[in-house]
Design an enzyme around this catalytic site. Structure first.
Site, PDB file in Angstrom:
ATOM      1  N   GLY A   1       1.431   3.684  -5.602  1.00 48.09           N
ATOM      2  CA  GLY A   1       2.453   3.738  -4.550  1.00 48.09           C
ATOM      3  C   GLY A   1       3.089   2.377  -4.330  1.00 48.09           C
ATOM      4  O   GLY A   1       2.418   1.351  -4.460  1.00 48.09           O
TER       5      GLY A   1
ATOM      6  N   ARG B   1       3.217   6.837 -11.452  1.00 44.77           N
ATOM      7  CA  ARG B   1       1.845   7.280 -11.746  1.00 44.77           C
ATOM      8  C   ARG B   1       1.910   7.886 -13.145  1.00 44.77           C
ATOM      9  O   ARG B   1       2.893   8.554 -13.480  1.00 44.77           O
ATOM     10  CB  ARG B   1       1.382   8.290 -10.701  1.00 44.77           C
ATOM     11  CG  ARG B   1       1.465   7.689  -9.284  1.00 44.77           C
ATOM     12  CD  ARG B   1       0.770   8.514  -8.234  1.00 44.77           C
ATOM     13  NE  ARG B   1       1.231   8.165  -6.906  1.00 44.77           N
ATOM     14  CZ  ARG B   1       0.617   7.303  -6.091  1.00 44.77           C
ATOM     15  NH1 ARG B   1      -0.510   6.713  -6.444  1.00 44.77           N
ATOM     16  NH2 ARG B   1       1.106   7.047  -4.888  1.00 44.77           N
ATOM     17  N   SER B   2       0.906   7.639 -13.953  1.00 46.59           N
ATOM     18  CA  SER B   2       0.968   8.083 -15.349  1.00 46.59           C
ATOM     19  C   SER B   2      -0.302   8.826 -15.735  1.00 46.59           C
ATOM     20  O   SER B   2      -1.377   8.233 -15.850  1.00 46.59           O
ATOM     21  CB  SER B   2       1.152   6.865 -16.276  1.00 46.59           C
ATOM     22  OG  SER B   2       0.956   7.233 -17.619  1.00 46.59           O
TER      23      SER B   2
ATOM     24  N   ASP C   1      -6.655   0.958  -6.150  1.00 46.22           N
ATOM     25  CA  ASP C   1      -7.903   1.055  -6.919  1.00 46.22           C
ATOM     26  C   ASP C   1      -7.753   1.937  -8.158  1.00 46.22           C
ATOM     27  O   ASP C   1      -8.405   1.692  -9.178  1.00 46.22           O
ATOM     28  CB  ASP C   1      -9.077   1.504  -6.033  1.00 46.22           C
ATOM     29  CG  ASP C   1      -8.859   2.878  -5.435  1.00 46.22           C
ATOM     30  OD1 ASP C   1      -7.698   3.288  -5.286  1.00 46.22           O
ATOM     31  OD2 ASP C   1      -9.862   3.547  -5.111  1.00 46.22           O
TER      32      ASP C   1
ATOM     33  N   THR D   1      -1.309  -2.062  -1.881  1.00 44.44           N
ATOM     34  CA  THR D   1      -1.313  -0.688  -1.367  1.00 44.44           C
ATOM     35  C   THR D   1      -1.286  -0.733   0.153  1.00 44.44           C
ATOM     36  O   THR D   1      -1.957  -1.585   0.746  1.00 44.44           O
ATOM     37  CB  THR D   1      -2.554   0.115  -1.860  1.00 44.44           C
ATOM     38  OG1 THR D   1      -2.660   1.318  -1.091  1.00 44.44           O
ATOM     39  CG2 THR D   1      -3.848  -0.654  -1.714  1.00 44.44           C
TER      40      THR D   1
ATOM     41  N   ASP E   1      -2.615   1.168   2.134  1.00 42.60           N
ATOM     42  CA  ASP E   1      -3.800   1.775   2.751  1.00 42.60           C
ATOM     43  C   ASP E   1      -4.924   0.802   3.111  1.00 42.60           C
ATOM     44  O   ASP E   1      -5.823   1.139   3.868  1.00 42.60           O
ATOM     45  CB  ASP E   1      -4.387   2.851   1.822  1.00 42.60           C
ATOM     46  CG  ASP E   1      -3.479   4.061   1.742  1.00 42.60           C
ATOM     47  OD1 ASP E   1      -2.738   4.294   2.713  1.00 42.60           O
ATOM     48  OD2 ASP E   1      -3.501   4.763   0.715  1.00 42.60           O
TER      49      ASP E   1
ATOM     50  N   ASP F   1      -7.503   0.002   1.530  1.00 42.59           N
ATOM     51  CA  ASP F   1      -8.793   0.668   1.326  1.00 42.59           C
ATOM     52  C   ASP F   1      -9.510   0.180   0.069  1.00 42.59           C
ATOM     53  O   ASP F   1     -10.254   0.928  -0.549  1.00 42.59           O
ATOM     54  CB  ASP F   1      -8.589   2.194   1.261  1.00 42.59           C
ATOM     55  CG  ASP F   1      -7.648   2.607   0.137  1.00 42.59           C
ATOM     56  OD1 ASP F   1      -6.954   1.734  -0.409  1.00 42.59           O
ATOM     57  OD2 ASP F   1      -7.609   3.804  -0.183  1.00 42.59           O
TER      58      ASP F   1
ATOM     59  N   ARG G   1      -4.196   9.089   3.223  1.00 43.47           N
ATOM     60  CA  ARG G   1      -4.851  10.303   2.715  1.00 43.47           C
ATOM     61  C   ARG G   1      -6.354  10.152   2.740  1.00 43.47           C
ATOM     62  O   ARG G   1      -7.080  11.062   3.116  1.00 43.47           O
ATOM     63  CB  ARG G   1      -4.396  10.582   1.278  1.00 43.47           C
ATOM     64  CG  ARG G   1      -3.168  11.441   1.170  1.00 43.47           C
ATOM     65  CD  ARG G   1      -3.024  12.000  -0.234  1.00 43.47           C
ATOM     66  NE  ARG G   1      -3.178  10.959  -1.250  1.00 43.47           N
ATOM     67  CZ  ARG G   1      -2.159  10.285  -1.783  1.00 43.47           C
ATOM     68  NH1 ARG G   1      -0.939  10.575  -1.441  1.00 43.47           N
ATOM     69  NH2 ARG G   1      -2.359   9.345  -2.689  1.00 43.47           N
TER      70      ARG G   1
ATOM     71  N   GLU H   1      -3.000  11.166   8.011  1.00 46.49           N
ATOM     72  CA  GLU H   1      -2.669  12.414   7.301  1.00 46.49           C
ATOM     73  C   GLU H   1      -3.882  13.058   6.628  1.00 46.49           C
ATOM     74  O   GLU H   1      -3.936  14.262   6.460  1.00 46.49           O
ATOM     75  CB  GLU H   1      -1.554  12.169   6.267  1.00 46.49           C
ATOM     76  CG  GLU H   1      -1.953  11.199   5.161  1.00 46.49           C
ATOM     77  CD  GLU H   1      -0.833  10.995   4.144  1.00 46.49           C
ATOM     78  OE1 GLU H   1      -0.703   9.870   3.663  1.00 46.49           O
ATOM     79  OE2 GLU H   1      -0.118  11.948   3.813  1.00 46.49           O
TER      80      GLU H   1
END
Ligand code: ATP
Length: 324
Positions: free
Chosen positions: A11, A72-73, A103, A127, A129, A131, A173, A224
């Site tokens: 992201g 994203r792959s 990560d 990121t 997040d 996290d 998420r 979310e």
């Protein structure tokens, strides 16, 4: 090492551009050739690689998103995909790669570093997040939280004017750091995060108590990825239990992603980009640059890829006390 490359993956996060700028300019300062790879690992598989000059990163430190684009792959998760990626790096003579992402991107980077001969890889946590294990900070988090705070403040104005209950869903998420921090900063009456069990009976008890003491305005911030569900699930529940209440929802969504990075994101991204290139030149490999207690550190991908960064749940308790 004479040639290095940089890519952004996963992201997008505000501050990624500041990190790209730092990688490019630090590399050039040391006399390296620096390449940019567009669209993350997918671009690497497709050979979308170009030489970067210092002017390519002019006037980007203040811009959100990523000038290199991100993706994203699925293909990169396969050995065949990574073999194509490795081939393109070798064709260009690139021996050092800086990966800016989360990560998931580091798991991919770890695989690539193990499979691609003569390649060394350093990660930069990018990121919203926050996290990632082993670092107190990830690029983009500060900008995302500030965007959430600004929008929740606006919603509180209307909630106050109409005596309404608002349920605000923020991004996260798997991680509740945006919910926790924006909730504290906005004086939310309840905060729900994936890291803690959601007690519906406690929520109902609190709402009954508020009703009795005629506290009419309430802001609930929910990540979310909360186990009970997003804002709409909470609204359904409250409407069923308290018919006649004015309950509104707001899903902040991608408003939290973009926008000019805060000074904090720009500074940390600059520090991390600078450190990543220096670490490559020192011989580092399969490591992430992180921030611990304000200091730049480097940590093996094995540690950084561990799941479940622990959250200080005492802060949730504090938030409840302060908004009671
Ligand atoms: P964000 O936190 O913003 O979601 P992320 O880096 O965790 O960022 P992912 O979508 O999980 O985002 O990962 C980015 C890319 O990294 C994937 O699209 C994939 O190409 C690669 N990747 C993820 N996990 C693995 C894995 N286990 N092995 C190889 N490659 C992986």
């Amino acid at each position: 090492m004479k040639k290095i490359a940089v890519l952004t993956s996963g992201g997008d996060a505000s501050g990624m551009n500041a990190a790209i700028r730092a990688v490019v300019r630090t590399g050039l300062y040391h006399g390296l050739e620096v390449f940019g790879i567009r669209r993350g690992y997918q671009g690497l598989i497709e050979g979308d690689i170009f030489r970067m000059a210092t002017t390519d990163v002019s006037n980007i430190i203040q811009r959100g998103g990523t000038i290199l684009k991100t993706a994203r792959s699925q293909e990169f998760t396969t050995p065949e995909g990574r073999s194509k990626a490795c081939k393109h790096l070798q064709e260009h003579g690139i021996e050092g790669l800086v990966v800016i992402g989360g990560d998931g991107s580091f798991k991919g980077a770890r695989e690539l570093a193990g499979e691609c001969p003569h390649l060394r890889v350093i990660g930069i946590p990018g990121t919203i997040d926050k996290d990632i294990v082993g670092t107190d900070y990830t690029i983009g988090f500060d900008t995302a939280v500030n965007a959430a705070v600004e929008n929740i403040d606006r919603i509180r104005d209307t909630a106050e004017s109409h005596d309404r209950l608002f349920i605000i869903e923020v991004m996260g998420r798997d991680a509740g750091y945006i919910a926790l921090n924006s909730g504290i900063a906005c004086g939310a009456e309840d905060i729900f995060v994936p890291e803690e069990h959601t007690s519906i009976s406690d929520l109902i008890k609190n709402l009954r108590y508020d009703k009795k003491r005629k506290k009419l305005v309430r802001i609930i911030v929910v990540a979310e990825g909360d186990e009970y569900g997003g804002a709409e699930k909470f609204r359904e529940l409250i409407r069923n239990r308290f018919p006649g209440w004015e309950v509104r929802t707001a899903i902040l969504g991608h408003l939290q992603r973009g926008g000019s990075p805060t000074y904090f994101d720009r500074v940390q991204a600059s520090r991390m980009g600078y450190a990543a290139v220096n670490r490559l030149l020192e011989g580092g490999n399969s490591e992430m640059i992180g921030l611990q207690h304000g200091n730049i550190v480097h940590i093996g991908f094995d540690q950084a890829c561990k799941k479940n960064k622990p959250m200080d749940l005492g802060q949730l308790e504090m938030a409840m006390v302060l908004s009671s």
